[in-house]
Design a protein around this motif. Structure first.
Motif, PDB file in Angstrom:
ATOM      1  N   LEU A  31      45.980 -35.692  16.315  1.00 14.42           N
ATOM      2  CA  LEU A  31      45.488 -34.584  17.131  1.00 14.42           C
ATOM      3  C   LEU A  31      44.861 -33.475  16.289  1.00 14.42           C
ATOM      4  O   LEU A  31      44.621 -32.386  16.788  1.00 14.42           O
ATOM      5  CB  LEU A  31      46.634 -34.015  17.976  1.00 14.42           C
ATOM      6  CG  LEU A  31      47.279 -34.976  18.974  1.00 14.42           C
ATOM      7  CD1 LEU A  31      48.410 -34.279  19.727  1.00 14.42           C
ATOM      8  CD2 LEU A  31      46.270 -35.542  19.936  1.00 14.42           C
ATOM      9  N   THR A  32      44.577 -33.760  15.026  1.00 16.82           N
ATOM     10  CA  THR A  32      43.992 -32.760  14.144  1.00 16.82           C
ATOM     11  C   THR A  32      42.681 -32.253  14.725  1.00 16.82           C
ATOM     12  O   THR A  32      41.804 -33.036  15.085  1.00 16.82           O
ATOM     13  CB  THR A  32      43.735 -33.358  12.747  1.00 16.82           C
ATOM     14  OG1 THR A  32      44.971 -33.856  12.240  1.00 16.82           O
ATOM     15  CG2 THR A  32      43.161 -32.319  11.802  1.00 16.82           C
ATOM     16  N   GLY A  33      42.562 -30.964  14.848  1.00 16.30           N
ATOM     17  CA  GLY A  33      41.341 -30.352  15.352  1.00 16.30           C
ATOM     18  C   GLY A  33      41.220 -30.376  16.869  1.00 16.30           C
ATOM     19  O   GLY A  33      40.261 -29.880  17.419  1.00 16.30           O
ATOM     20  N   LEU A  34      42.201 -30.958  17.549  1.00 16.93           N
ATOM     21  CA  LEU A  34      42.173 -31.033  18.999  1.00 16.93           C
ATOM     22  C   LEU A  34      42.849 -29.790  19.559  1.00 16.93           C
ATOM     23  O   LEU A  34      43.900 -29.380  19.085  1.00 16.93           O
ATOM     24  CB  LEU A  34      42.918 -32.293  19.454  1.00 16.93           C
ATOM     25  CG  LEU A  34      42.802 -32.684  20.908  1.00 16.93           C
ATOM     26  CD1 LEU A  34      41.347 -32.963  21.268  1.00 16.93           C
ATOM     27  CD2 LEU A  34      43.634 -33.919  21.165  1.00 16.93           C
ATOM     28  N   HIS A  35      42.244 -29.195  20.585  1.00 20.35           N
ATOM     29  CA  HIS A  35      42.790 -27.950  21.112  1.00 20.35           C
ATOM     30  C   HIS A  35      43.111 -27.997  22.600  1.00 20.35           C
ATOM     31  O   HIS A  35      43.802 -27.133  23.099  1.00 20.35           O
ATOM     32  CB  HIS A  35      41.824 -26.801  20.848  1.00 20.35           C
ATOM     33  CG  HIS A  35      41.561 -26.592  19.406  1.00 20.35           C
ATOM     34  ND1 HIS A  35      42.505 -26.068  18.548  1.00 20.35           N
ATOM     35  CD2 HIS A  35      40.491 -26.873  18.644  1.00 20.35           C
ATOM     36  CE1 HIS A  35      42.010 -26.012  17.321  1.00 20.35           C
ATOM     37  NE2 HIS A  35      40.791 -26.503  17.354  1.00 20.35           N
ATOM     38  N   TYR A  36      42.592 -29.014  23.316  1.00 23.05           N
ATOM     39  CA  TYR A  36      42.816 -29.082  24.762  1.00 23.05           C
ATOM     40  C   TYR A  36      42.933 -30.534  25.189  1.00 23.05           C
ATOM     41  O   TYR A  36      42.124 -31.374  24.796  1.00 23.05           O
ATOM     42  CB  TYR A  36      41.654 -28.419  25.514  1.00 23.05           C
ATOM     43  CG  TYR A  36      41.822 -28.453  27.016  1.00 23.05           C
ATOM     44  CD1 TYR A  36      42.673 -27.563  27.647  1.00 23.05           C
ATOM     45  CD2 TYR A  36      41.131 -29.370  27.789  1.00 23.05           C
ATOM     46  CE1 TYR A  36      42.840 -27.589  29.017  1.00 23.05           C
ATOM     47  CE2 TYR A  36      41.289 -29.406  29.168  1.00 23.05           C
ATOM     48  CZ  TYR A  36      42.137 -28.511  29.778  1.00 23.05           C
ATOM     49  OH  TYR A  36      42.300 -28.544  31.126  1.00 23.05           O
ATOM     50  N   ILE A  37      43.937 -30.846  25.982  1.00 24.56           N
ATOM     51  CA  ILE A  37      44.112 -32.192  26.514  1.00 24.56           C
ATOM     52  C   ILE A  37      44.256 -32.075  28.025  1.00 24.56           C
ATOM     53  O   ILE A  37      45.176 -31.430  28.524  1.00 24.56           O
ATOM     54  CB  ILE A  37      45.351 -32.887  25.916  1.00 24.56           C
ATOM     55  CG1 ILE A  37      45.168 -33.047  24.413  1.00 24.56           C
ATOM     56  CG2 ILE A  37      45.575 -34.241  26.586  1.00 24.56           C
ATOM     57  CD1 ILE A  37      46.356 -33.607  23.690  1.00 24.56           C
ATOM     58  N   ASP A  38      43.315 -32.719  28.734  1.00 23.92           N
ATOM     59  CA  ASP A  38      43.384 -32.677  30.196  1.00 23.92           C
ATOM     60  C   ASP A  38      44.252 -33.818  30.725  1.00 23.92           C
ATOM     61  O   ASP A  38      44.677 -34.692  29.982  1.00 23.92           O
ATOM     62  CB  ASP A  38      41.990 -32.694  30.825  1.00 23.92           C
ATOM     63  CG  ASP A  38      41.198 -33.961  30.522  1.00 23.92           C
ATOM     64  OD1 ASP A  38      41.805 -35.017  30.259  1.00 23.92           O
ATOM     65  OD2 ASP A  38      39.957 -33.890  30.560  1.00 23.92           O
ATOM     66  N   ASP A  39      44.507 -33.778  32.028  1.00 23.61           N
ATOM     67  CA  ASP A  39      45.389 -34.763  32.656  1.00 23.61           C
ATOM     68  C   ASP A  39      44.883 -36.189  32.472  1.00 23.61           C
ATOM     69  O   ASP A  39      45.662 -37.093  32.168  1.00 23.61           O
ATOM     70  CB  ASP A  39      45.535 -34.474  34.152  1.00 23.61           C
ATOM     71  CG  ASP A  39      46.314 -33.203  34.434  1.00 23.61           C
ATOM     72  OD1 ASP A  39      47.095 -32.765  33.563  1.00 23.61           O
ATOM     73  OD2 ASP A  39      46.142 -32.638  35.531  1.00 23.61           O
ATOM     74  N   GLU A  40      43.585 -36.404  32.663  1.00 22.40           N
ATOM     75  CA  GLU A  40      43.028 -37.748  32.571  1.00 22.40           C
ATOM     76  C   GLU A  40      43.139 -38.313  31.155  1.00 22.40           C
ATOM     77  O   GLU A  40      43.534 -39.466  30.964  1.00 22.40           O
ATOM     78  CB  GLU A  40      41.569 -37.746  33.014  1.00 22.40           C
ATOM     79  CG  GLU A  40      40.957 -39.131  33.042  1.00 22.40           C
ATOM     80  CD  GLU A  40      39.527 -39.142  33.544  1.00 22.40           C
ATOM     81  OE1 GLU A  40      39.011 -40.244  33.744  1.00 22.40           O
ATOM     82  OE2 GLU A  40      38.930 -38.066  33.727  1.00 22.40           O
TER      83      GLU A  40
END
Length: 62
Positions: A31-40
């Protein structure tokens, strides 16, 4: 938890799905550099993790 990373989940369900996927895949989700995770996205990641687990269980039975 990802040290040094801030992730925002669209919902509690998205967070639960991602944590389940991370538990199944243990170290294979980056998840490096990831800032938002949506439901889908979370649901798809969990589905892929469950498929991976199922395939590996089938292979180990052979």
């Amino acid at each position: 938890m990802i040290i040094g990373s801030d992730v925002i989940y669209q919902s509690a369900q998205a967070a639960e799905d991602m944590f389940q996927a991370m538990e199944i895949l243990q170290g294979k989700i980056n998840l490096t550099g990831l800032h938002y995770i949506d439901d889908e996205t979370a649901a798809i990641n969990l589905e892929m993790a469950l498929l991976w687990k199922s395939i590996n269980m089938e292979i180990s039975r052979q």
